[in-house]
Write a protein that holds these residues in place. Structure first.
Motif, PDB file in Angstrom:
ATOM      1  N   VAL A 267     -84.362  15.506 -10.324  1.00 29.42           N
ATOM      2  CA  VAL A 267     -83.214  15.212  -9.460  1.00 29.42           C
ATOM      3  C   VAL A 267     -83.641  15.153  -7.997  1.00 29.42           C
ATOM      4  O   VAL A 267     -83.291  14.221  -7.269  1.00 29.42           O
ATOM      5  N   SER A 268     -84.410  16.135  -7.558  1.00 24.54           N
ATOM      6  CA  SER A 268     -84.757  16.218  -6.133  1.00 24.54           C
ATOM      7  C   SER A 268     -85.593  15.041  -5.657  1.00 24.54           C
ATOM      8  O   SER A 268     -85.512  14.658  -4.490  1.00 24.54           O
ATOM      9  N   SER A 269     -86.382  14.444  -6.545  1.00 28.58           N
ATOM     10  CA  SER A 269     -87.219  13.305  -6.136  1.00 28.58           C
ATOM     11  C   SER A 269     -86.382  12.076  -5.817  1.00 28.58           C
ATOM     12  O   SER A 269     -86.872  11.144  -5.167  1.00 28.58           O
TER      13      SER A 269
ATOM     14  N   PHE B 170     -90.089  10.044   2.658  1.00 27.08           N
ATOM     15  CA  PHE B 170     -91.219  10.953   2.450  1.00 27.08           C
ATOM     16  C   PHE B 170     -91.557  11.087   0.963  1.00 27.08           C
ATOM     17  O   PHE B 170     -91.453  12.171   0.389  1.00 27.08           O
ATOM     18  N   PRO B 171     -91.974   9.997   0.299  1.00 25.60           N
ATOM     19  CA  PRO B 171     -92.350  10.108  -1.119  1.00 25.60           C
ATOM     20  C   PRO B 171     -93.525  11.040  -1.338  1.00 25.60           C
ATOM     21  O   PRO B 171     -93.747  11.523  -2.449  1.00 25.60           O
ATOM     22  N   GLN B 172     -94.260  11.349  -0.263  1.00 27.43           N
ATOM     23  CA  GLN B 172     -95.381  12.289  -0.378  1.00 27.43           C
ATOM     24  C   GLN B 172     -94.908  13.683  -0.815  1.00 27.43           C
ATOM     25  O   GLN B 172     -95.671  14.438  -1.410  1.00 27.43           O
ATOM     26  N   ILE B 173     -93.655  14.010  -0.504  1.00 29.77           N
ATOM     27  CA  ILE B 173     -93.125  15.316  -0.933  1.00 29.77           C
ATOM     28  C   ILE B 173     -93.098  15.386  -2.454  1.00 29.77           C
ATOM     29  O   ILE B 173     -93.540  16.376  -3.051  1.00 29.77           O
ATOM     30  N   ALA B 174     -92.579  14.335  -3.094  1.00 30.58           N
ATOM     31  CA  ALA B 174     -92.531  14.327  -4.559  1.00 30.58           C
ATOM     32  C   ALA B 174     -93.932  14.367  -5.155  1.00 30.58           C
ATOM     33  O   ALA B 174     -94.174  15.033  -6.164  1.00 30.58           O
TER      34      ALA B 174
ATOM     35  N   ASP C 279     -71.938  21.056   4.971  1.00 30.47           N
ATOM     36  CA  ASP C 279     -72.185  21.807   6.204  1.00 30.47           C
ATOM     37  C   ASP C 279     -73.028  23.048   5.929  1.00 30.47           C
ATOM     38  O   ASP C 279     -72.851  24.086   6.564  1.00 30.47           O
ATOM     39  N   CYS C 280     -73.950  22.935   4.990  1.00 30.37           N
ATOM     40  CA  CYS C 280     -74.793  24.062   4.579  1.00 30.37           C
ATOM     41  C   CYS C 280     -75.447  24.727   5.792  1.00 30.37           C
ATOM     42  O   CYS C 280     -76.022  24.057   6.661  1.00 30.37           O
ATOM     43  N   THR C 281     -75.370  26.061   5.847  1.00 35.98           N
ATOM     44  CA  THR C 281     -75.934  26.791   6.981  1.00 35.98           C
ATOM     45  C   THR C 281     -77.398  27.175   6.766  1.00 35.98           C
ATOM     46  O   THR C 281     -78.057  27.633   7.694  1.00 35.98           O
ATOM     47  N   ASP C 282     -77.880  27.011   5.545  1.00 37.76           N
ATOM     48  CA  ASP C 282     -79.269  27.353   5.231  1.00 37.76           C
ATOM     49  C   ASP C 282     -80.115  26.094   5.379  1.00 37.76           C
ATOM     50  O   ASP C 282     -79.932  25.116   4.663  1.00 37.76           O
ATOM     51  N   GLY C 283     -81.072  26.136   6.289  1.00 35.86           N
ATOM     52  CA  GLY C 283     -81.804  24.929   6.640  1.00 35.86           C
ATOM     53  C   GLY C 283     -82.961  24.577   5.731  1.00 35.86           C
ATOM     54  O   GLY C 283     -84.029  24.167   6.206  1.00 35.86           O
ATOM     55  N   PHE C 284     -82.787  24.692   4.402  1.00 36.03           N
ATOM     56  CA  PHE C 284     -83.846  24.240   3.509  1.00 36.03           C
ATOM     57  C   PHE C 284     -83.864  22.707   3.487  1.00 36.03           C
ATOM     58  O   PHE C 284     -83.028  22.045   4.104  1.00 36.03           O
ATOM     59  N   THR C 285     -84.809  22.135   2.759  1.00 33.98           N
ATOM     60  CA  THR C 285     -85.079  20.711   2.906  1.00 33.98           C
ATOM     61  C   THR C 285     -83.872  19.837   2.619  1.00 33.98           C
ATOM     62  O   THR C 285     -83.659  18.822   3.283  1.00 33.98           O
ATOM     63  N   GLY C 286     -83.061  20.192   1.640  1.00 34.42           N
ATOM     64  CA  GLY C 286     -81.927  19.348   1.302  1.00 34.42           C
ATOM     65  C   GLY C 286     -80.656  19.641   2.066  1.00 34.42           C
ATOM     66  O   GLY C 286     -79.636  18.974   1.849  1.00 34.42           O
ATOM     67  N   ALA C 287     -80.688  20.590   2.981  1.00 31.79           N
ATOM     68  CA  ALA C 287     -79.453  21.079   3.599  1.00 31.79           C
ATOM     69  C   ALA C 287     -78.722  20.019   4.421  1.00 31.79           C
ATOM     70  O   ALA C 287     -77.505  20.082   4.574  1.00 31.79           O
ATOM     71  N   TYR C 288     -79.445  19.044   4.938  1.00 33.74           N
ATOM     72  CA  TYR C 288     -78.852  18.097   5.888  1.00 33.74           C
ATOM     73  C   TYR C 288     -78.631  16.724   5.251  1.00 33.74           C
ATOM     74  O   TYR C 288     -78.703  15.701   5.926  1.00 33.74           O
ATOM     75  N   TRP C 289     -78.339  16.704   3.949  1.00 32.97           N
ATOM     76  CA  TRP C 289     -78.193  15.441   3.238  1.00 32.97           C
ATOM     77  C   TRP C 289     -77.110  14.542   3.843  1.00 32.97           C
ATOM     78  O   TRP C 289     -77.192  13.313   3.739  1.00 32.97           O
ATOM     79  N   ARG C 290     -76.075  15.130   4.477  1.00 31.18           N
ATOM     80  CA  ARG C 290     -75.022  14.327   5.118  1.00 31.18           C
ATOM     81  C   ARG C 290     -75.163  14.312   6.640  1.00 31.18           C
ATOM     82  O   ARG C 290     -74.315  13.739   7.337  1.00 31.18           O
ATOM     83  N   ARG C 291     -76.225  14.940   7.143  1.00 36.18           N
ATOM     84  CA  ARG C 291     -76.463  15.005   8.591  1.00 36.18           C
ATOM     85  C   ARG C 291     -77.892  14.517   8.872  1.00 36.18           C
ATOM     86  O   ARG C 291     -78.750  15.280   9.321  1.00 36.18           O
TER      87      ARG C 291
ATOM     88  N   MET D 203     -88.847  23.920   7.098  1.00 35.66           N
ATOM     89  CA  MET D 203     -88.890  23.259   5.792  1.00 35.66           C
ATOM     90  C   MET D 203     -90.349  23.083   5.384  1.00 35.66           C
ATOM     91  O   MET D 203     -91.032  22.177   5.866  1.00 35.66           O
ATOM     92  N   SER D 204     -90.831  23.923   4.496  1.00 32.59           N
ATOM     93  CA  SER D 204     -92.255  23.847   4.152  1.00 32.59           C
ATOM     94  C   SER D 204     -92.655  22.498   3.555  1.00 32.59           C
ATOM     95  O   SER D 204     -93.772  22.021   3.838  1.00 32.59           O
ATOM     96  N   PRO D 205     -91.822  21.801   2.745  1.00 37.44           N
ATOM     97  CA  PRO D 205     -92.266  20.506   2.230  1.00 37.44           C
ATOM     98  C   PRO D 205     -92.595  19.496   3.323  1.00 37.44           C
ATOM     99  O   PRO D 205     -93.526  18.700   3.174  1.00 37.44           O
ATOM    100  N   LEU D 206     -91.831  19.516   4.410  1.00 34.82           N
ATOM    101  CA  LEU D 206     -92.118  18.622   5.530  1.00 34.82           C
ATOM    102  C   LEU D 206     -93.227  19.168   6.413  1.00 34.82           C
ATOM    103  O   LEU D 206     -94.098  18.426   6.866  1.00 34.82           O
TER     104      LEU D 206
END
Length: 251
Positions: free
Chosen positions: A129-131, A140-144, A177-189, A202-205
């Motif tokens: 799903v995350s990919s 950033f396909p390098q993350i996958a 409006d997720c307050t936890d800044g993990f990699t997917g947190a800003y999907w709408r921002r 975000m360690s993946p980035l």
């Protein structure tokens, strides 16, 4: 763990500011703990998602992360998942929140969680799903590619089932409006990913090669400026939450 061995000596700076627990995700973790009165939080980082109203002890290998735990946090012991410094059955439950992919030996770590607790709650993700997340697929396909060999959902579930645990896998949607800044947190921002400080948590980035980061950011910035991102993802703007593959595995 020495400073030279600690990847979070660089990656962990700013975690306490940007990785603030989201109350809706916290509520899901609290629910997964059931009636547990005592909880061991393994790979505890700066203390996110440590439940209130229960006896909590944290285990964290990184001195950088331990130093960012706020006043009033649960007591913390520096240690690793594969050799937890607590006795058999010492806790009602154990948590491992977005940490198993950092462990050296998954089987040993999960065996330790089961040794010290009767119930386990592990937050990880499903790469299938995350990919497909737009940030990964388009910029950033390098993350996958990098995460292909990391320990994620299937490995955790299979290992727990192998030892006879009854396992439940619960989707954890990410609020807009997720307050936890993990990699997917800003999907709408999407503009947030252009912020250096946001990306630093975000360690993946943060682990990508700088040229790959610059190319991806260049494309994202141009797509935002020229309206292409919004044209492609206008359907996201009306959503309050989104499934990015985060999964809570309860055993």
């Amino acid at each position: 763990m020495t400073a030279s061995d600690d990847p979070y000596a660089v990656l962990g700076n700013g975690y306490a500011r940007r990785r603030r627990p989201d109350p809706r995700i916290a509520a899901m973790i609290e629910s997964a703990l059931g009636p547990a009165r005592s909880v061991l939080n393994v790979g505890a980082g700066a203390g996110s998602y440590e439940p209130s109203g229960r006896r909590v002890v944290a285990v964290e290998p990184s001195a950088t992360m331990i130093a960012q735990r706020p006043p009033g946090s649960a007591p913390v012991v520096q240690g690793i998942a594969e050799a937890l410094p607590v006795g058999d059955g010492a806790f009602d439950a154990a948590t491992a929140i977005l940490t198993v992919h950092h462990w050296t030996v998954l089987r040993a770590g999960l065996s330790e969680l089961r040794r010290v607790s009767r119930r386990q709650a592990v937050l990880t993700w499903d790469p299938a799903v995350s990919s497909r997340f737009w940030l990964v697929e388009e910029y950033f396909p390098q993350i996958a590619e990098r995460e292909r060999d990391l320990v994620t959902l299937d490995a955790v579930r299979d290992e727990l089932e192998r030892v006879g645990a009854r396992v439940e896998v619960i989707p954890v949607p990410v609020p807009a409006d997720c307050t936890d800044g993990f990699t997917g947190a800003y999907w709408r921002r999407p503009e947030a990913y252009l912020d250096t400080e946001v990306r630093a948590a975000m360690s993946p980035l943060a682990l990508l090669d700088p040229p790959d980061v610059e190319r991806g950011l260049g494309r994202l910035g141009a797509d935002l400026a020229e309206g292409r991102w919004h044209d492609r993802h206008v359907g996201l703007l009306a959503r309050d939450e989104f499934d990015l593959g985060y999964r809570l595995v309860v055993a």
